[in-house]
Enzyme design. Structure first.
Site, PDB file in Angstrom:
ATOM      1  N   HIS A 467      46.702  59.410 -47.758  1.00 26.78           N
ATOM      2  CA  HIS A 467      47.170  58.266 -48.570  1.00 26.78           C
ATOM      3  C   HIS A 467      48.437  57.983 -47.923  1.00 26.78           C
ATOM      4  O   HIS A 467      49.021  56.606 -47.638  1.00 26.78           O
ATOM      5  CB  HIS A 467      47.598  58.600 -50.164  1.00 26.78           C
ATOM      6  CG  HIS A 467      48.226  57.699 -50.991  1.00 26.78           C
ATOM      7  ND1 HIS A 467      47.751  56.887 -51.806  1.00 26.78           N
ATOM      8  CD2 HIS A 467      49.580  57.154 -50.812  1.00 26.78           C
ATOM      9  CE1 HIS A 467      48.614  56.058 -52.317  1.00 26.78           C
ATOM     10  NE2 HIS A 467      49.856  56.264 -51.903  1.00 26.78           N
ATOM     11  N   GLU A 468      49.324  58.848 -47.764  1.00 31.21           N
ATOM     12  CA  GLU A 468      50.767  58.634 -47.200  1.00 31.21           C
ATOM     13  C   GLU A 468      50.654  58.192 -45.613  1.00 31.21           C
ATOM     14  O   GLU A 468      51.601  57.617 -45.186  1.00 31.21           O
ATOM     15  CB  GLU A 468      51.379  59.917 -47.292  1.00 31.21           C
ATOM     16  CG  GLU A 468      51.698  60.401 -48.764  1.00 31.21           C
ATOM     17  CD  GLU A 468      52.548  59.384 -49.435  1.00 31.21           C
ATOM     18  OE1 GLU A 468      53.078  58.595 -49.045  1.00 31.21           O
ATOM     19  OE2 GLU A 468      52.280  59.459 -50.828  1.00 31.21           O
ATOM     20  N   HIS A 471      50.220  54.415 -45.625  1.00 30.84           N
ATOM     21  CA  HIS A 471      51.762  53.845 -45.527  1.00 30.84           C
ATOM     22  C   HIS A 471      52.438  54.042 -44.034  1.00 30.84           C
ATOM     23  O   HIS A 471      53.126  52.974 -43.696  1.00 30.84           O
ATOM     24  CB  HIS A 471      52.817  54.530 -46.739  1.00 30.84           C
ATOM     25  CG  HIS A 471      52.426  54.295 -47.933  1.00 30.84           C
ATOM     26  ND1 HIS A 471      52.345  52.968 -48.424  1.00 30.84           N
ATOM     27  CD2 HIS A 471      52.175  54.925 -48.991  1.00 30.84           C
ATOM     28  CE1 HIS A 471      52.073  52.833 -49.741  1.00 30.84           C
ATOM     29  NE2 HIS A 471      52.079  54.366 -50.293  1.00 30.84           N
ATOM     30  N   HIS A 474      51.258  51.562 -41.548  1.00 32.81           N
ATOM     31  CA  HIS A 474      51.467  50.006 -42.252  1.00 32.81           C
ATOM     32  C   HIS A 474      52.701  49.670 -41.385  1.00 32.81           C
ATOM     33  O   HIS A 474      52.935  48.711 -40.971  1.00 32.81           O
ATOM     34  CB  HIS A 474      51.854  49.926 -43.508  1.00 32.81           C
ATOM     35  CG  HIS A 474      51.556  48.608 -44.162  1.00 32.81           C
ATOM     36  ND1 HIS A 474      51.461  48.295 -45.494  1.00 32.81           N
ATOM     37  CD2 HIS A 474      51.288  47.335 -43.800  1.00 32.81           C
ATOM     38  CE1 HIS A 474      51.603  46.910 -45.692  1.00 32.81           C
ATOM     39  NE2 HIS A 474      51.210  46.522 -44.604  1.00 32.81           N
TER      40      HIS A 474
END
Length: 694
Positions: A467-468, A471, A474
């Site tokens: 999940h991290e 980020h 991105h």
């Protein structure tokens, strides 16, 4: 003495060299330079060009915000009294400068001049969007306020920053200072060996005989899931459920801070001409109104609650039949859920955990990134970081070009905030012929390695890491050359979770799981039989998990979609009303969940917690494109490079250069659908309330 926080933008920060004494002098100097740059850019005699107005502002501003980001990061991961004091001494200065800039009428008028200039329509669309978003943000920052309202707004902004910081400190201190010494080893029966060993080591560090338990997640969660001692689970549940409340130390009670934050936010919204704080926040979101958000959440709750009720009924029946537990208490839920999982699927989370060693998981993650996006993550030992366990990586594309740097800090420790997050030290930016590369931090709180063995992660930990990483990608894989429309600066908050939740899906793919796993003792990958059990249990209690997230999101919107603040009794009453509507588990009356809800009161998720579910619709539908591509080609996995390239090109690389809805449309070819989310959550078939309770 050279101040490492004043290092040129085109060099990397030496974290080891930073001392608390460096912070205030650096911040003071950089604020002075940035203030001078604002005044210079606001000169109406300047030509209305990007080079005359925006470039100098970005350069001066980025020096300040880079230094402040570094200080904030250190305050979160290696908190000491000296560092905290230096941070708190500078926080009002930084807040005041930010507010002053947002209220600067002369600078606002310069951006208006830029938009009105004859050349504006011929500018690159990226620069046009920077100006359009800046004008919007000036309006939301109170640039139209005058006189007393202007002074009031500045005071509000300063106090909001300070109260949020104090909330965060109270949570950190309450967690750090709570321990429970266990002297009778039999009370630890059932708890995984590595957790018991870590508790023993903590006790020895403090020269105590026994085992020292804490409320940090690597200790708290295994105790709640595995400890046979019901009283022990109840003790930890109560301690965690009353963190930073009136049930603890008075100086750490967040009750008054919650009241003050809600009052300040309501006052801020009113000053800016909005009905409430939710309406103010939604000016920069995909969702337009609180009503739209609440309708979305209630529709999802209507679909999920029957599944949640079924989950709870099954758990109650299991505990009663197998363990003669007639009244299932909240501190029993994780324990008996894990027993039910073990019985139904014939495996335990602790068994699975032995296969996910941190080095192998990181290696597998790197392989996923390379396959999907043709980007290699490799060690960068020349960057000196804040703790020996932190590591620096560089992202390199297929042509050998460095794209950016990733600073990873994975383990829980004293003085480090709980949770997992990504922050940005430096944005990608092109200045003439020079390309400044992004520097991104990825932080988790996993169990540290011990006794010469690597850290082992639960499958949930693996999902958190992926999940991290979404980020981080991105920011790292951005092709945006202007900081004003970088991902973290301008992507709508209810879309910012799209890349992160998207990456979670790959943790369930058999080829990926094989690459991620190596048993801590034998080195063998996760057996297919155990993987099949893990996959079968993927949606175990997904109904309960879904309505819990909806509960948080509806509570958040309820307390912020009001014209006035609330006292703490009203806050707790509102939470109870939301629970009566959507929850299937109601905590005890003494439970104080809001007091530890840092997302709302010390993070950026106020009037925005719904973003997790909103973005989950986007991420599930985006991942469905990979499923469809794999199915069309008869592939056994969804690591589809061509679709990965499209996701990179249309979502990750474009940041905030266009609305998130347009980026999703460009990738998917249509608006998002709810179907994939319900299917992935095992809630794609009708289930009536009658059936659920039967």
């Amino acid at each position: 003495m050279t101040n490492p926080l004043l290092a040129p933008l085109d060099t990397l920060i030496d974290y080891v060299a930073i001392e608390p004494a460096h912070i205030e002098p650096a911040v003071d100097q950089l604020i002075e330079q940035a203030r001078a740059a604002v005044e210079a850019a606001a000169n109406p005699a300047l030509p209305a060009t990007w080079e005359a107005i925006v470039d100098p502002l970005d350069t001066a501003g980025e020096k300040l915000w880079r230094a402040w980001s570094v200080v904030g990061h250190l305050n979160a991961v290696v908190n000491t009294p000296e560092l905290r004091q230096a941070y708190n001494d500078c926080l009002p200065k930084v807040s005041e400068f930010s507010t002053w800039t947002g209220l600067h009428l002369g600078l606002y008028q310069q951006y208006q001049r830029l938009q009105s200039s004859p050349d504006f329509q011929h500018w690159p669309s990226t620069r046009q969007r920077v100006v359009e978003l800046a004008l919007r943000d000036f309006q939301l920052s109170g640039v139209g306020l005058e006189g007393e309202d202007r002074e009031t707004y500045m005071q509000l902004a300063a106090e909001l920053a300070q109260v949020s910081q104090k909330f965060s400190e109270n949570v950190l201190d309450a967690v750090d200072q709570w321990t429970l010494l266990i002297e009778d080893e039999s009370r630890l029966a059932g708890i995984p060996v590595d957790v018991v060993q870590a508790a023993r080591a903590r006790a020895e560090e403090q020269e105590k005989a026994g085992w020292l338990l804490t409320l940090k997640m690597p200790c708290y969660l295994p105790v709640m899931q595995y400890a046979h001692d019901r009283e022990l689970r109840a003790t930890l549940y109560r301690a965690y459920g009353t963190l930073a409340s009136e049930h603890g130390k008075p100086e750490q009670d967040n009750s008054a801070l919650i009241e003050r934050l809600l009052a300040l936010r309501a006052q801020e919204a009113k000053l800016l001409g909005y009905a409430d704080f939710a309406e103010l926040r939604l000016q920069t979101r995909m969702a337009r109104t609180a009503g739209e958000v609440q309708e979305f959440l209630r529709d999802l709750a209507h679909r999920a609650k029957p599944y949640a009720q079924r989950d709870l009924d099954e758990l109650r029946a299991f505990a009663k039949t197998q363990y003669q537990i007639t009244e299932l208490e909240p501190w029993d839920l994780p324990y008996y859920a894990e027993r039910l999982r073990e019985k139904r699927y014939a495996y335990s989370e602790d068994e699975v955990k032995q296969y996910f060693t941190e080095p192998r998981v990181m290696q597998g993650l790197f392989q996923v990134v390379k396959t999907l996006f043709q980007v290699t993550l490799e060690a960068c030992p020349e960057i000196r970081l804040w703790h020996p366990q932190a590591q620096a990586l560089r992202a390199v594309d297929a042509q050998g070009q460095v794209l950016g740097y990733l600073l990873v800090d994975l383990y829980a420790r004293q003085g480090k905030q709980g949770g997992a997050w990504v922050d940005s030290e430096r944005n990608r930016r092109r200045i003439g012929q020079h390309l400044q590369l992004p520097v991104v931090g990825l932080t988790c709180n996993f169990t540290p390695p011990a006794d010469g063995k690597p850290s082992v992660l639960t499958h949930d930990d693996v999902i958190t890491l992926f999940h991290e990483s979404g980020h981080a990608l991105h920011a790292l894989l951005s092709r945006v050359d202007e900081p004003g429309v970088s991902a973290f600066a301008s992507v709508e908050w209810d879309a910012i979770e799209l890349p992160s939740q998207f990456m979670e899906n790959f943790c369930w793919e058999w080829p990926v799981v094989q690459a991620l796993s190596a048993h801590v003792q034998t080195g063998e990958p996760l057996p297919r039989e155990l993987y099949d059990k893990l996959l079968a249990a993927r949606n175990f209690q997904s109904g309960m998990q879904t309505v819990r997230q909806i509960e948080f999101a509806l509570f958040d919107m309820a307390i912020h979609a009001r014209p006035e603040g609330m006292n703490i009794a009203q806050v707790l009453q509102t939470l109870n009303e939301v629970r009566q509507e959507v929850a299937v588990v109601i905590p005890p009356s003494w439970h104080r969940f809001p007091h530890n809800f840092s997302h709302l009161f010390a993070g950026g998720y106020a009037a925005g917690y719904y973003s997790y579910k909103w973005a989950e619709v986007l991420s599930a539908d985006a991942y469905a494109a990979f499923e469809e591509a794999a199915q069309a080609e008869g592939r056994q996995d969804t690591l589809h490079p061509h679709t990965g390239k499209r996701f990179l090109d249309e979502v990750l690389a474009v940041g905030g250069t266009r609305p998130a809805a347009d980026s999703f449309l460009a990738f998917r070819g249509r608006a998002p659908l709810l179907d994939a989310l319900l299917r992935h959550g095992g809630m794609d078939t009708a289930l009536s309330t009658d059936t659920a309770s039967a």
